[in-house]
Design a protein around this motif. Structure first.
Motif, PDB file in Angstrom:
ATOM      1  N   ARG A   1       0.821  -1.199   0.000  1.00  0.00           N
ATOM      2  CA  ARG A   1       0.000   0.000   0.000  1.00  0.00           C
ATOM      3  C   ARG A   1       0.858   1.252   0.000  1.00  0.00           C
ATOM      4  O   ARG A   1       0.585   2.200  -0.713  1.00  0.00           O
ATOM      5  CB  ARG A   1      -0.914  -0.007   1.218  1.00  0.00           C
ATOM      6  CG  ARG A   1      -1.637   1.300   1.331  1.00  0.00           C
ATOM      7  CD  ARG A   1      -2.839   1.282   2.120  1.00  0.00           C
ATOM      8  NE  ARG A   1      -3.396   2.641   2.049  1.00  0.00           N
ATOM      9  CZ  ARG A   1      -4.447   3.013   2.672  1.00  0.00           C
ATOM     10  NH1 ARG A   1      -5.085   2.145   3.408  1.00  0.00           N
ATOM     11  NH2 ARG A   1      -4.887   4.241   2.575  1.00  0.00           N
TER      12      ARG A   1
ATOM     13  N   ASP B   1       0.710   6.643  -1.110  1.00  0.00           N
ATOM     14  CA  ASP B   1      -0.310   5.600  -1.171  1.00  0.00           C
ATOM     15  C   ASP B   1      -0.468   5.147  -2.625  1.00  0.00           C
ATOM     16  O   ASP B   1      -0.741   5.962  -3.507  1.00  0.00           O
ATOM     17  CB  ASP B   1      -1.629   6.149  -0.636  1.00  0.00           C
ATOM     18  CG  ASP B   1      -2.705   5.090  -0.517  1.00  0.00           C
ATOM     19  OD1 ASP B   1      -2.682   4.103  -1.277  1.00  0.00           O
ATOM     20  OD2 ASP B   1      -3.593   5.255   0.335  1.00  0.00           O
TER      21      ASP B   1
ATOM     22  N   GLU C   1      -2.820   3.513  -4.136  1.00  0.00           N
ATOM     23  CA  GLU C   1      -4.151   3.793  -4.691  1.00  0.00           C
ATOM     24  C   GLU C   1      -4.297   5.268  -5.065  1.00  0.00           C
ATOM     25  O   GLU C   1      -4.912   5.601  -6.074  1.00  0.00           O
ATOM     26  CB  GLU C   1      -5.251   3.382  -3.706  1.00  0.00           C
ATOM     27  CG  GLU C   1      -5.360   1.882  -3.512  1.00  0.00           C
ATOM     28  CD  GLU C   1      -5.670   1.142  -4.810  1.00  0.00           C
ATOM     29  OE1 GLU C   1      -6.471   1.654  -5.625  1.00  0.00           O
ATOM     30  OE2 GLU C   1      -5.106   0.050  -5.008  1.00  0.00           O
ATOM     31  N   GLU C   2      -3.721   6.155  -4.267  1.00  0.00           N
ATOM     32  CA  GLU C   2      -3.784   7.582  -4.590  1.00  0.00           C
ATOM     33  C   GLU C   2      -2.981   7.897  -5.848  1.00  0.00           C
ATOM     34  O   GLU C   2      -3.394   8.732  -6.654  1.00  0.00           O
ATOM     35  CB  GLU C   2      -3.289   8.427  -3.419  1.00  0.00           C
ATOM     36  CG  GLU C   2      -4.262   8.466  -2.265  1.00  0.00           C
ATOM     37  CD  GLU C   2      -3.779   9.316  -1.106  1.00  0.00           C
ATOM     38  OE1 GLU C   2      -2.570   9.634  -1.036  1.00  0.00           O
ATOM     39  OE2 GLU C   2      -4.612   9.665  -0.259  1.00  0.00           O
TER      40      GLU C   2
ATOM     41  N   MET D   1      -2.566   5.841  -8.368  1.00  0.00           N
ATOM     42  CA  MET D   1      -3.382   5.356  -9.487  1.00  0.00           C
ATOM     43  C   MET D   1      -4.569   6.294  -9.740  1.00  0.00           C
ATOM     44  O   MET D   1      -4.936   6.547 -10.887  1.00  0.00           O
ATOM     45  CB  MET D   1      -3.888   3.934  -9.211  1.00  0.00           C
ATOM     46  CG  MET D   1      -2.795   2.889  -9.220  1.00  0.00           C
ATOM     47  SD  MET D   1      -1.923   2.798 -10.798  1.00  0.00           S
ATOM     48  CE  MET D   1      -0.327   3.398 -10.371  1.00  0.00           C
ATOM     49  N   THR D   2      -5.140   6.854  -8.678  1.00  0.00           N
ATOM     50  CA  THR D   2      -6.242   7.809  -8.826  1.00  0.00           C
ATOM     51  C   THR D   2      -5.778   9.057  -9.563  1.00  0.00           C
ATOM     52  O   THR D   2      -6.455   9.543 -10.478  1.00  0.00           O
ATOM     53  CB  THR D   2      -6.817   8.194  -7.440  1.00  0.00           C
ATOM     54  OG1 THR D   2      -7.276   7.003  -6.791  1.00  0.00           O
ATOM     55  CG2 THR D   2      -7.954   9.185  -7.576  1.00  0.00           C
ATOM     56  N   VAL D   3      -4.622   9.589  -9.187  1.00  0.00           N
ATOM     57  CA  VAL D   3      -4.073  10.770  -9.854  1.00  0.00           C
ATOM     58  C   VAL D   3      -3.830  10.471 -11.333  1.00  0.00           C
ATOM     59  O   VAL D   3      -4.136  11.295 -12.203  1.00  0.00           O
ATOM     60  CB  VAL D   3      -2.763  11.239  -9.162  1.00  0.00           C
ATOM     61  CG1 VAL D   3      -2.029  12.264 -10.005  1.00  0.00           C
ATOM     62  CG2 VAL D   3      -3.065  11.787  -7.777  1.00  0.00           C
TER      63      VAL D   3
ATOM     64  N   LYS E   1      -5.394   8.294 -13.210  1.00  0.00           N
ATOM     65  CA  LYS E   1      -6.683   8.174 -13.903  1.00  0.00           C
ATOM     66  C   LYS E   1      -7.336   9.538 -14.089  1.00  0.00           C
ATOM     67  O   LYS E   1      -7.915   9.825 -15.134  1.00  0.00           O
ATOM     68  CB  LYS E   1      -7.609   7.238 -13.144  1.00  0.00           C
ATOM     69  CG  LYS E   1      -7.192   5.787 -13.246  1.00  0.00           C
ATOM     70  CD  LYS E   1      -8.064   4.895 -12.395  1.00  0.00           C
ATOM     71  CE  LYS E   1      -7.523   3.474 -12.409  1.00  0.00           C
ATOM     72  NZ  LYS E   1      -8.217   2.612 -11.456  1.00  0.00           N
ATOM     73  N   GLU E   2      -7.270  10.377 -13.061  1.00  0.00           N
ATOM     74  CA  GLU E   2      -7.894  11.700 -13.137  1.00  0.00           C
ATOM     75  C   GLU E   2      -7.228  12.591 -14.167  1.00  0.00           C
ATOM     76  O   GLU E   2      -7.867  13.480 -14.729  1.00  0.00           O
ATOM     77  CB  GLU E   2      -7.862  12.379 -11.768  1.00  0.00           C
ATOM     78  CG  GLU E   2      -8.802  11.775 -10.762  1.00  0.00           C
ATOM     79  CD  GLU E   2      -8.642  12.370  -9.377  1.00  0.00           C
ATOM     80  OE1 GLU E   2      -7.686  13.170  -9.155  1.00  0.00           O
ATOM     81  OE2 GLU E   2      -9.455  12.044  -8.502  1.00  0.00           O
ATOM     82  N   ASN E   3      -5.946  12.385 -14.401  1.00  0.00           N
ATOM     83  CA  ASN E   3      -5.212  13.242 -15.350  1.00  0.00           C
ATOM     84  C   ASN E   3      -5.066  12.613 -16.727  1.00  0.00           C
ATOM     85  O   ASN E   3      -4.298  13.112 -17.550  1.00  0.00           O
ATOM     86  CB  ASN E   3      -3.829  13.573 -14.765  1.00  0.00           C
ATOM     87  CG  ASN E   3      -3.947  14.524 -13.595  1.00  0.00           C
ATOM     88  OD1 ASN E   3      -4.244  15.689 -13.765  1.00  0.00           O
ATOM     89  ND2 ASN E   3      -3.764  14.004 -12.397  1.00  0.00           N
ATOM     90  N   ARG E   4      -5.789  11.551 -16.968  1.00  0.00           N
ATOM     91  CA  ARG E   4      -5.742  10.900 -18.277  1.00  0.00           C
ATOM     92  C   ARG E   4      -6.334  11.825 -19.327  1.00  0.00           C
ATOM     93  O   ARG E   4      -7.347  12.472 -19.104  1.00  0.00           O
ATOM     94  CB  ARG E   4      -6.530   9.596 -18.242  1.00  0.00           C
ATOM     95  CG  ARG E   4      -6.493   8.847 -19.563  1.00  0.00           C
ATOM     96  CD  ARG E   4      -7.165   7.535 -19.467  1.00  0.00           C
ATOM     97  NE  ARG E   4      -6.367   6.701 -18.551  1.00  0.00           N
ATOM     98  CZ  ARG E   4      -6.743   5.505 -18.137  1.00  0.00           C
ATOM     99  NH1 ARG E   4      -7.887   5.020 -18.517  1.00  0.00           N
ATOM    100  NH2 ARG E   4      -5.975   4.826 -17.344  1.00  0.00           N
TER     101      ARG E   4
END
Length: 92
Positions: free
Chosen positions: A36, A75, A77-78, A80-82, A84-87
């Motif tokens: 994690r 983190d 997961e964070e 991966m979130t960043v 995805k959000e900036n794709r």
């Protein structure tokens, strides 16, 4: 030139060796991703970026992090979130 005969047993043995190699590769990959919290060198390797770029991502608030003592943790997961959000989806 001599011909080599491949039997069904040879193919079966090759298949089993290939499956074993694939299982080993997948287990090694899943163990690294299941962590994690990643340290800076791991994040740089994951994203393929330099230490300066990682620092810029921290400074401008793009990549959240936690500092414990003198060690920075990120983190997974964070991250991966960043990503995805900036794709960016190019539409032609």
């Amino acid at each position: 030139m001599a011909a080599t005969t491949i039997t069904t047993d040879d193919l079966r043995e090759f298949r089993m060796e290939l499956l074993d190699d694939l299982k080993e590769l997948l287990s090694n990959q899943s163990s690294t991703i299941s962590k994690r919290w990643l340290k800076s060198p791991e994040v740089r390797k994951l994203l393929g970026i330099s230490p300066g770029t990682l620092q810029n991502l921290r400074i401008n608030g793009t990549l959240p992090y936690t500092k414990v003592g003198g060690v920075l943790y990120y983190d997974y997961e964070e991250i991966m979130t960043v990503m995805k959000e900036n794709r960016i989806h190019n539409k032609f």
